[in-house]
Design an enzyme around this catalytic site. Structure first.
Site, PDB file in Angstrom:
ATOM      1  N   LYS A 140       2.758  11.260  -3.544  1.00 31.76           N
ATOM      2  CA  LYS A 140       1.729  10.533  -4.308  1.00 31.76           C
ATOM      3  C   LYS A 140       0.780  11.484  -5.027  1.00 31.76           C
ATOM      4  O   LYS A 140       0.264  11.169  -6.097  1.00 31.76           O
ATOM      5  CB  LYS A 140       0.953   9.636  -3.343  1.00 31.76           C
ATOM      6  CG  LYS A 140      -0.079   8.729  -3.984  1.00 31.76           C
ATOM      7  CD  LYS A 140      -0.680   7.807  -2.943  1.00 31.76           C
ATOM      8  CE  LYS A 140      -1.788   6.948  -3.496  1.00 31.76           C
ATOM      9  NZ  LYS A 140      -2.330   6.031  -2.462  1.00 31.76           N
ATOM     10  N   GLU A 195      -7.264   0.440  -4.634  1.00 33.18           N
ATOM     11  CA  GLU A 195      -7.296   0.332  -3.169  1.00 33.18           C
ATOM     12  C   GLU A 195      -8.623  -0.236  -2.646  1.00 33.18           C
ATOM     13  O   GLU A 195      -8.613  -1.134  -1.802  1.00 33.18           O
ATOM     14  CB  GLU A 195      -6.984   1.696  -2.539  1.00 33.18           C
ATOM     15  CG  GLU A 195      -5.506   2.056  -2.699  1.00 33.18           C
ATOM     16  CD  GLU A 195      -5.194   3.532  -2.471  1.00 33.18           C
ATOM     17  OE1 GLU A 195      -6.075   4.255  -1.966  1.00 33.18           O
ATOM     18  OE2 GLU A 195      -4.069   3.948  -2.803  1.00 33.18           O
ATOM     19  N   ASP A 237       0.881  -1.170   0.000  1.00 32.47           N
ATOM     20  CA  ASP A 237       0.000   0.000   0.000  1.00 32.47           C
ATOM     21  C   ASP A 237       0.917   1.218   0.000  1.00 32.47           C
ATOM     22  O   ASP A 237       1.551   1.522   1.006  1.00 32.47           O
ATOM     23  CB  ASP A 237      -0.895  -0.031   1.257  1.00 32.47           C
ATOM     24  CG  ASP A 237      -1.717   1.252   1.422  1.00 32.47           C
ATOM     25  OD1 ASP A 237      -1.629   2.149   0.560  1.00 32.47           O
ATOM     26  OD2 ASP A 237      -2.435   1.355   2.443  1.00 32.47           O
ATOM     27  N   ASP A 255     -12.936   5.468   2.493  1.00 34.49           N
ATOM     28  CA  ASP A 255     -11.503   5.541   2.827  1.00 34.49           C
ATOM     29  C   ASP A 255     -11.118   6.959   3.257  1.00 34.49           C
ATOM     30  O   ASP A 255     -11.029   7.868   2.428  1.00 34.49           O
ATOM     31  CB  ASP A 255     -10.679   5.097   1.611  1.00 34.49           C
ATOM     32  CG  ASP A 255      -9.181   5.057   1.905  1.00 34.49           C
ATOM     33  OD1 ASP A 255      -8.735   5.616   2.931  1.00 34.49           O
ATOM     34  OD2 ASP A 255      -8.441   4.477   1.092  1.00 34.49           O
TER      35      ASP A 255
HETATM   36  P1  ADP Z   1      -3.083   7.315   3.849  1.00 35.96           P
HETATM   37  O1  ADP Z   1      -4.011   6.329   3.236  1.00 35.96           O
HETATM   38  O2  ADP Z   1      -3.401   8.734   3.461  1.00 35.96           O
HETATM   39  O3  ADP Z   1      -1.650   6.994   3.654  1.00 35.96           O
HETATM   40  P2  ADP Z   1      -3.644   6.271   6.571  1.00 35.96           P
HETATM   41  O4  ADP Z   1      -4.734   5.348   6.224  1.00 35.96           O
HETATM   42  O5  ADP Z   1      -2.381   5.670   7.047  1.00 35.96           O
HETATM   43  O6  ADP Z   1      -3.342   7.335   5.427  1.00 35.96           O
HETATM   44  O7  ADP Z   1      -4.228   7.280   7.686  1.00 35.96           O
HETATM   45  C1  ADP Z   1      -3.424   8.182   8.345  1.00 35.96           C
HETATM   46  C2  ADP Z   1      -4.286   9.071   9.195  1.00 35.96           C
HETATM   47  O8  ADP Z   1      -4.966   8.279  10.170  1.00 35.96           O
HETATM   48  C3  ADP Z   1      -3.459  10.095   9.952  1.00 35.96           C
HETATM   49  O9  ADP Z   1      -4.086  11.367   9.852  1.00 35.96           O
HETATM   50  C4  ADP Z   1      -3.510   9.578  11.371  1.00 35.96           C
HETATM   51  O10 ADP Z   1      -3.406  10.621  12.326  1.00 35.96           O
HETATM   52  C5  ADP Z   1      -4.885   8.923  11.419  1.00 35.96           C
HETATM   53  N1  ADP Z   1      -5.036   7.954  12.497  1.00 35.96           N
HETATM   54  C6  ADP Z   1      -4.262   6.877  12.762  1.00 35.96           C
HETATM   55  N2  ADP Z   1      -4.683   6.242  13.871  1.00 35.96           N
HETATM   56  C7  ADP Z   1      -5.747   6.948  14.350  1.00 35.96           C
HETATM   57  C8  ADP Z   1      -6.608   6.826  15.492  1.00 35.96           C
HETATM   58  N3  ADP Z   1      -6.440   5.849  16.376  1.00 35.96           N
HETATM   59  N4  ADP Z   1      -7.584   7.749  15.646  1.00 35.96           N
HETATM   60  C9  ADP Z   1      -7.737   8.753  14.770  1.00 35.96           C
HETATM   61  N5  ADP Z   1      -6.967   8.921  13.683  1.00 35.96           N
HETATM   62  C10 ADP Z   1      -5.974   8.040  13.474  1.00 35.96           C
HETATM   63 MG    MG Z   2      -4.642   4.745   2.216  1.00 40.62          MG
END
Ligand code: ADP
Ligand code: MG
Length: 631
Positions: A87, A187, A23, A211
């Site tokens: 990205k 995705e 991912d 998402d």
């Molecule tokens: P992307 O798909 O954009 O790479 P992710 O799916 O990894 O991103 O999501 C990252 C986001 O999720 C960040 O803003 C992070 O702060 C938030 N996040 C991660 N864990 C938690 C949680 N327990 N509660 C709220 N937000 C969270």
């Molecule tokens: Mg993602």
């Protein structure tokens, strides 16, 4: 290197071999595999650390790159050389991103054109492909370290809304990182696979995938029939995510402490501390009701330090802060349903993806909107990678229950300027398939165009296999860049490729039929694949050089043409500057230095940009005098 063999009929690898699922996220990236013993998907992580690698690349003063948590530390303190969200730039031109230029705290080159963007760090230019390849390299190394075996093959996921150029850029990034990208998967499709959806052949389902990541939000409506995933619609906001939640929390705290935003503008270290605290608070509130902490104030009055800033936040206050953003995402869900022509009641399953769906208020809002509970059993920040690992396992041929559709074992494309291979049908595409793309001439009055069809994975056509060639003739005389020649590739169910070229303004057309697999043995296919991996680095370098040269030659040509026609519009000094810049570019073009060519192209661009406006103004005033404008 392990020997692989490829089954021409299915394109699948015959030998059981570890293929990883990746991912490549805007905020975080990670790798997953199917565990050889449990046969279950698992995200790879070193003992005691997170599986998530922040998608951030930091360059030190010598140009050495570090990726992940370490790079994240520099986000606020060294914004010019800490690249996040690469990205978002994949497959984009500056014109595509200029409306959001303020979002990027590093230098995105403004060349005001439709060619692909570059990022400048110090004296070096990086393409988004190169930046992403640093992240992929890091993931590859981690996986190799954990698995204690070389990792050379991967399935990589992309958002459902990614276009051809963005998908190709992702493939190129993989290749540059030394990975053979067996497939690019959407995705939402990967997330559905991780929930076991679509693995039954007789299954028919309509799914909503919601998402919410760090900086982007999208919702997709998918239909699964007989193991095939079809994206009915996608909707969302590419500038909405958990980072916005963090920003709202920071604003809330600034208000609580009677502080102005300037304080953070002027103190990057403090800004970084606030940012990290806000994210910590947000995550904490996903499973608690109240967050309490403090930050030491950097200010002092006379000799006594100011009291620390109190950071308090209740779940109730947090929910109120983010409610408008949640409402926006729900409106997108509603639009996605409308576009798909599906009503809420027809949605069988709702899949939650992205770290920000951990926020209970988000989950509740989505479930209330669709009128049923959401699926959130699988870790939302790992679910996409886990699904990619399942897809990888199917491609490896380990999952025998899953039928593979016929796919093309090698990429098919045509030769473009500078001898580059332009892929129209990437390898591993399902057949039958049809793809079209538009090209144009590069000389004034050019009456014919040679279409050379190639097969293979290398960036220069000379290293690929020539399948066929024909001339599209009878193109009416037009200035360079005016004719629109649509080249389409159609592979039918029998694997026969029909290539057609058609000039759209005049309607002239020509086509040819080839059998790409004719006379090609399994061994040769295998060799071609291995070659593309071993030469990936050189190939992509050469491609970047050829592209830079083509662009440089183009601007030289345009400038020359301009000078002969409009010399009256520029001053003597401007003329001298332009001539000097042209000379410098001409010299750079004779050298093998992509960065130098780009720098000189940019310099010439800088000088000539105002000229174009003047020509426009002149044209308008001439037109107003009632005269005919002659080209
Ligand atoms: P992307 O798909 O954009 O790479 P992710 O799916 O990894 O991103 O999501 C990252 C986001 O999720 C960040 O803003 C992070 O702060 C938030 N996040 C991660 N864990 C938690 C949680 N327990 N509660 C709220 N937000 C969270
Ligand atoms: Mg993602």
């Amino acid at each position: 290197m392990a020997k692989i063999s490829i089954n021409i009929a299915t394109g699948s690898l015959q030998q059981a071999e570890m293929i990883v699922g990746i991912d490549l996220g805007t905020t975080n990236s990670l790798v997953a595999i199917i565990h050889p013993e449990t046969k279950k998907p698992v995200a790879l992580k070193e003992h005691g650390t997170s599986s998530l690698v922040p998608s951030i690349v930091h360059f030190d003063q010598y140009g050495n790159a570090t990726v992940g948590e370490e790079a994240k530390q520099y986000l606020e303190t060294e914004p010019q050389n800490t690249i996040f969200s690469a990205k978002r730039l994949m497959g984009k031109s500056f014109n595509d991103v200029k409306n959001n230029a303020g979002f990027f705290t590093y230098k995105v080159i403004d060349d005001n054109t439709d060619s692909l963007v570059k990022v400048q760090v110090g004296d070096t230019f990086y393409s988004p492909i190169e930046l992403s390849s640093f992240i992929l390299k890091e993931l590859k190394q981690r996986a190799e370290h954990i698995l204690k075996t070389p990792v050379t093959k991967a399935v990589i996921t992309v958002p459902a809304y990614f276009n051809d150029a963005q998908r190709q850029a992702t493939r190129d990034a993989g290749k540059l990182a030394g990975l053979d990208v067996l497939r690019i998967v959407n995705e939402p499709t990967a997330a559905s696979l991780a929930y076991g959806l679509g693995l039954q052949m007789d299954e028919e389902k309509t799914i909503a995938v919601y998402d919410l990541g760090g900086g982007t939000f999208d919702v997709s409506i998918l239909r699964i029939t007989g193991g095939i995933f079809e994206v009915l619609s996608t909707n969302g906001d590419t500038y909405l995510g958990g980072d916005d939640f963090d920003r709202l929390i920071i604003q809330h705290w600034l208000q609580q402490n009677n502080l102005s935003e300037d304080l953070l503008h002027n103190n990057k270290q403090l800004s970084q501390t606030f940012r990290l605290k806000a994210e910590e608070a947000k995550k904490y509130l996903s499973s608690n009701d109240e967050f309490n902490s403090s930050i030491t104030s950097p200010l002092t009055t006379h000799h006594s330090p100011i009291a620390p800033y109190a950071l308090r936040l209740t779940t109730k206050d947090f929910n109120a802060l983010i409610q408008p953003l949640i409402d926006k995402t729900i409106a997108s869900c509603s639009n996605a349903l409308k576009d798909a022509g599906v009503n809420k009641a027809e949605i069988d399953t709702i899949v939650m993806v992205g770290g920000s769906t951990r926020v209970p208020a988000v989950k509740n809002a989505v479930s209330a909107f669709f009128g049923k509970p959401v699926n959130d059993m699988v870790n939302p920040d790992e679910v996409v990678a886990l699904g990619a690992a399942i897809q990888a396992d199917i491609l490896a041929g380990n999952n025998k229950d899953f039928l593979l559709l016929d796919i093309t074992p090698l990429s098919l494309g045509i030769e473009t300027m500078g001898g580059l291979m332009d892929v129209l049908i990437p390898r591993n595409s399902k057949i039958p398939t049809k793809v079209g793309r538009q090209y144009t001439t590069h000389k004034d009055g050019q009456g014919s165009m040679r279409i050379s069809v190639f097969q293979g994975e290398r960036d220069l056509v000379k290293d690929n296999r020539r399948l066929a060639e024909f001339n599209l003739t009878g193109i009416p005389g037009m200035p360079a860049g005016m004719p629109k020649v649509e080249v389409s590739f159609l592979i039918n169910a029998d694997g026969i490729l029909v290539v057609t070229a058609k000039e759209l303004r005049s309607g002239v057309q020509q086509s040819i039929e080839v059998k790409p697999q004719y006379g090609l043995t399994d061994g040769q296919v295998e060799q071609m694949l291995m070659d593309s991996i071993t030469h990936a680095k050189d190939d992509i370098k050469t491609r970047a050089l050829v592209e830079a040269r083509t662009e440089g030659e183009q601007i030289l040509g345009v400038t020359e043409k301009f000078l002969t026609k409009n010399s009256s519009l520029i001053t003597h000094e401007e003329m001298l500057n332009t001539a000097a810049a042209m000379q410098a570019l001409q010299l750079a073009l004779t050298m093998e230095d992509k960065n130098l060519i780009q720098a000189k192209t940019e310099e010439l661009n800088e000088i000539t940009r105002p000229f174009a406006e003047r020509v426009m103004d002149a044209a308008i005033s001439t037109a107003m005098k009632g005269q005919k404008i002659l080209e």
